[in-house]
Design an enzyme around this catalytic site. Structure first.
Site, short mmCIF file in Angstrom:
data_model
loop_
_atom_site.label_atom_id
_atom_site.label_comp_id
_atom_site.label_asym_id
_atom_site.label_seq_id
_atom_site.Cartn_x
_atom_site.Cartn_y
_atom_site.Cartn_z
N LYS A 121 52.85 30.60 38.32
CA LYS A 121 52.80 31.85 37.56
C LYS A 121 52.07 32.89 38.40
CE LYS A 121 50.73 34.36 35.17
NZ LYS A 121 50.48 35.86 35.29
N CYS A 168 38.29 38.58 47.59
CA CYS A 168 37.22 37.77 47.00
C CYS A 168 36.22 37.30 48.03
CB CYS A 168 37.81 36.59 46.25
SG CYS A 168 38.93 35.57 47.23
N GLY A 197 38.53 32.57 35.08
CA GLY A 197 38.42 31.16 35.47
C GLY A 197 37.72 30.34 34.41
N GLU A 239 51.43 39.37 37.14
CA GLU A 239 52.55 40.16 36.62
C GLU A 239 52.79 41.43 37.42
OE1 GLU A 239 49.03 40.88 33.72
OE2 GLU A 239 49.76 39.30 35.06
N GLY A 281 41.26 33.72 40.91
CA GLY A 281 41.06 35.00 40.24
C GLY A 281 39.60 35.20 39.91
N GLU A 339 30.55 41.83 40.84
CA GLU A 339 31.69 41.93 41.77
C GLU A 339 32.48 43.20 41.45
OE1 GLU A 339 35.04 38.98 43.61
OE2 GLU A 339 34.85 39.03 41.42
N GLU A 380 39.32 28.94 42.48
CA GLU A 380 38.71 29.80 43.49
C GLU A 380 38.46 31.15 42.81
OE1 GLU A 380 39.16 31.81 47.90
OE2 GLU A 380 40.79 30.58 47.14
#
Length: 499
Positions: free
Chosen positions: A188, A297, A246, A191, A241, A395, A263
């Site tokens: 997946k 990231c 997560g 999007e 992500g 972040e 991750e």
């Protein structure tokens, strides 16, 4: 685009994709479509299907059948390797097409996109060798009447959820290793950047991957990604992500206790000692925060610099920031492209305003980069940053660098580790002993010395603390998608228990 012309242009109309299940394209039918506009040009470039939970059930069922009948897991490693090598060749043959779609959907520079597609092919080639190298152990020390074997078996159906910042490269850090282990996949993609994942399905099919082994469903993370994470017939979920999402994936996995590989986020330090080559370090620091417009990231968003050189180094960084070429991602000279969505753009600008309010000293940048069609942000540096400021700990996922200073080695290590994250770090010094002490003490899954964001498929990647669980790439990346089985084989006649 004419792939032989070396000139990239925005297409006149959006390219439409179905989704890919059981070796064939599935049409949208009466399902709604999502339209993706280029974040740099403001025009529609792709349209993809919004799949349903029924589509997830179907795709997982197809992947389960393909796993159970052993059409892939039952093959010798050499045959799996052959398919992966053919896939690598297929990626290279379509690199221009893939790079253009990647650049248009994500906003990243075309040269960077091209490099990432080629890097993905390289990972497939490495994983082909890993498919042949996977092995277990034998225990011949159990006496004459017992032999012990340890074997690795594919874990089963893997649900793979990948992000928008490196759609093809992160996919390539996962898919060939999952396949090398013998698993089947329901993938997946984000999007907003689905096109190259869908094309990989076609490339793998053309390379001879059996139908049903790699399937792609498209749609939102909140619905389709969540359904995949919750699915009772998925044996493992791999998610890349944010840490917040997560956490929800981890909770969703509890229904059937599926294994989870994560991750997640990072707030990564770049530690610069006074004995470093300052010009090279400054160049690395600027690259580390501006690469992929800071939407990375493992990007180095926290500069931790020795106080005695802080003013000089700050000036070097600011001067190099001013020369970063920002603009149209389809211009081969562009170094920093667009921010992926209007929402992410607003988030970055919001953090910049917060830094100003909280009292950090703005060194350079601090504004949106002017554009008539897309969303861009100036590379921004804040100094005099304290740990209480939101820009110091949260972040941002944009080209925003914070500067903190230290006087002693122990202080540098304390600042570097003062974060809930532990994904990556960079160390800049000419002293080997100091570098060794530093990489041993920094709590991060990847550490670079006198370089940054420099990867290869041979070494594993993953995070400490809230930056994730598990490891991808290298032989570790194949083993991650296996179960370990111990088998005890009795030799000779059995001593009777019942007389």
């Amino acid at each position: 685009m004419d792939v032989n012309s070396a000139v990239w242009t925005v297409p006149a109309s959006a390219r439409e994709f179905g989704f890919f299940v059981d070796g064939q394209w599935a049409e949208a039918g009466d399902r709604p479509m999502s339209e993706r506009k280029s974040p740099a040009h403001g025009v529609a470039v792709t349209r993809t299907v919004r799949c349903t939970r029924a589509d997830i059930d179907h795709a997982v069922g197809v992947a389960r059948t393909a796993f159970e009948d052993r059409r892939w897991s039952g093959l010798p490693g050499g045959e799996r390797a052959s398919v992966l090598l053919k896939a690598a060749a297929g990626i290279r043959a379509r690199v221009e097409e893939l790079a253009l779609l990647e650049s248009l959907e994500s906003g990243k520079p075309i040269g960077q996109a091209r490099g990432e597609i080629e890097g993905g092919a390289n990972i497939f080639e490495y994983a082909a060798g890993a498919a042949r190298a996977l092995h277990g152990d034998a225990f011949n020390n159990l006496g004459d009447k017992m032999l012990g074997l340890v074997t690795r078996e594919p874990i089963g159906v893997v649900g793979l959820i990948t992000p928008w910042n490196f759609p093809f490269f992160i996919l390539s850090e996962r898919v060939p290793f999952i396949l090398a282990a013998g698993c089947t996949i329901v993938s997946k993609p984000s999007e907003v950047t689905s096109a190259t994942t869908l094309l990989l399905a076609e490339i793998l099919s053309d390379a001879g991957l059996p139908d049903g082994v790699f399937n792609v469903v498209t749609g939102s993370g909140s619905e389709i990604g969540q359904a995949l994470a919750e699915h009772a017939d998925v044996d493992m979920i791999s998610f890349t992500g944010s840490t917040a999402v997560g956490r929800s994936v981890l909770l969703a996995s509890a229904g059937n206790f599926k294994k989870v590989g994560l991750e997640l986020g990072g707030k990564n330090p770049q530690v610069v000692f006074a004995d470093a080559n300052l010009d090279e370090a400054a160049d690395g620091v600027v690259f580390g925060i501006c690469f992929n417009a800071g939407q990375c990231c493992v990007g180095g968003s926290r500069l931790v610099v020795e106080k005695s050189i802080a003013a000089e180094f700050e000036a070097l960084v600011a001067a190099k920031m001013a020369r970063v070429r920002i603009g149209d991602p389809l211009d081969p000279n562009t170094q920093m492209g667009a921010i992926v969505t209007a929402a992410q753009n607003a988030t970055i600008l919001g953090y910049i305003e917060a830094g100003k309010r909280e009292g950090a000293r703005l060194v350079c940048g601090g504004e949106a980069y002017p554009s008539d069609t897309g969303q861009f942000v100036q590379p921004t540096v804040f100094a005099d940053v304290t740990r209480e400021m939101s820009i110091a700990s949260e972040e941002i996922f944009g080209p925003v660098l914070t500067i903190s200073t230290f006087e002693t080695f122990d202080e540098a290590m304390a600042i570097a580790n003062d974060t809930i994250y532990g994904l990556a770090a960079s160390i800049w010094t000419s002293n080997l002993d100091k570098a060794t002490d530093a990489f041993r003490r920094i709590r991060a899954g990847r550490v670079w010395v006198n370089t940054t964001i420099n990867n290869g498929p041979e070494l594993p990647l993953g995070g400490f603390k809230q930056s994730g669980t598990g490891r991808e790439a290298g032989i570790y990346g194949v083993e991650e998608y296996t179960e370990v089985k111990a088998t005890h084989i009795a030799l000779g006649r059995r001593e009777p228990w019942v007389s």
